[in-house]
Scaffold this motif. Sequence first.
Motif, short mmCIF file in Angstrom:
data_model
loop_
_atom_site.label_atom_id
_atom_site.label_comp_id
_atom_site.label_asym_id
_atom_site.label_seq_id
_atom_site.Cartn_x
_atom_site.Cartn_y
_atom_site.Cartn_z
N MET A 14 0.76 -1.21 -0.06
CA MET A 14 -0.10 0.07 0.13
C MET A 14 0.70 1.18 0.20
N ARG A 15 2.21 1.18 -0.12
CA ARG A 15 3.01 2.28 -0.04
C ARG A 15 3.88 2.39 -1.07
N ARG A 16 3.74 1.95 -2.04
CA ARG A 16 4.77 2.02 -3.26
C ARG A 16 4.44 3.39 -3.82
N GLU A 17 3.43 3.94 -4.28
CA GLU A 17 3.09 5.23 -4.68
C GLU A 17 3.61 5.05 -6.34
N ASN A 18 4.40 6.13 -6.77
CA ASN A 18 4.87 6.00 -8.13
C ASN A 18 6.14 5.60 -8.01
N ARG A 19 6.68 4.93 -7.18
CA ARG A 19 8.05 4.63 -7.03
C ARG A 19 8.25 3.38 -8.14
#
Length: 370
Positions: free
Chosen positions: A78-83
Amino acid sequence: MELAEKMKKARIQLILDHPFFASLALKLTYIEDKQTQTTIINGKCIKYNPDFIKELPIKQIATVLAHEVLHILSFHHMRRENRDKVLWNKATDYAINPLLIRSEFQLPDGALLDHRFDNMNAERIYSILMQEQPSDKQESSESQDYQGMGDVEDLPETESKQEVEAQIKQAMTQAAMIAKSQGNLPDYIERLVSETIKPKVSWREALQRFFSEITKDDYTWTKPSTRYLHNGLYLPSLETPFIGKVILIVDTSSSISNELINSFAAEVQEITSSFSIPLTIIYVDTKVQAIQEIEPDEIINLNPKGGGGTNFKPGFEFIDDHNLDPETVIYLTDGECYSFPTTPDYNVLWAQFGSFEFNPPFGEVIQVTD
């Protein structure tokens, strides 16, 4: 041995040796998928390549299951975002594999482990990995071949993050209770559960709250309140709130990084700038090493001096000896010291970096993290 039997024995291994991980692993769905190189976790389901699992001994299969559980507990899906996906997978593995070692799991060959990343979260590790990427590969590493112990798949957009997070926290709490009742809950897992269920208040928010509480409203007779003049009452008016003189004492013992000092000081300066007051910084280890004055509109650029041990007395003594008369003193420290001065007559905020148990005899304490 049949694959289904190996998976069953791996879960039994977890039940016997690691009840916390077992309780969570037993809630997951398991799907064979030959399109998956090793394993994939999406928060609820583990897809695994049967050929990958067949090559592993039972103990290492148990490690893979615990590894995927830690991905879920860390909310990595739930934490990757746009990485970048590949680099994010590496960062998350670097973040959790040291925890498996601490629980005496046996990592499979090829598992990522680098102890310079111990105690770092995935975001910070990702940032470091990005800086270490060759310049021609910094934009994307998607084409790189990385398997590790498996991939973290993003939570589907159709899922509610709030609901999923609540479910994970509930499952984590239940697992911790089961493991604790069996006397088999590692300290670091207990801390992880506690911090996840009851997260620490942001130190930036705590800092803002502290300043708002000590901000004074000043009354002046030179500008009478127009609100009461028509009644013949000559009363003082309320001027713009002011915060008074602020001094930042920085513990420059070797355990506090320049990056953290600059980050914290910049936050303090942003607040003091809103009140248009300068900031005095005193660098102290076992003695006062340097003084720095920063104007409200000056870009902060700190160069701490010191690197020895810690003594809380010299900074306060310097303030008294030079009649600096602050309204507030903020002390950035790791807290690893028992030498305190007498209680001063001004506000003191201890901003502690690290996990040392710190209970100063005066002032308020907030916990500062990277």
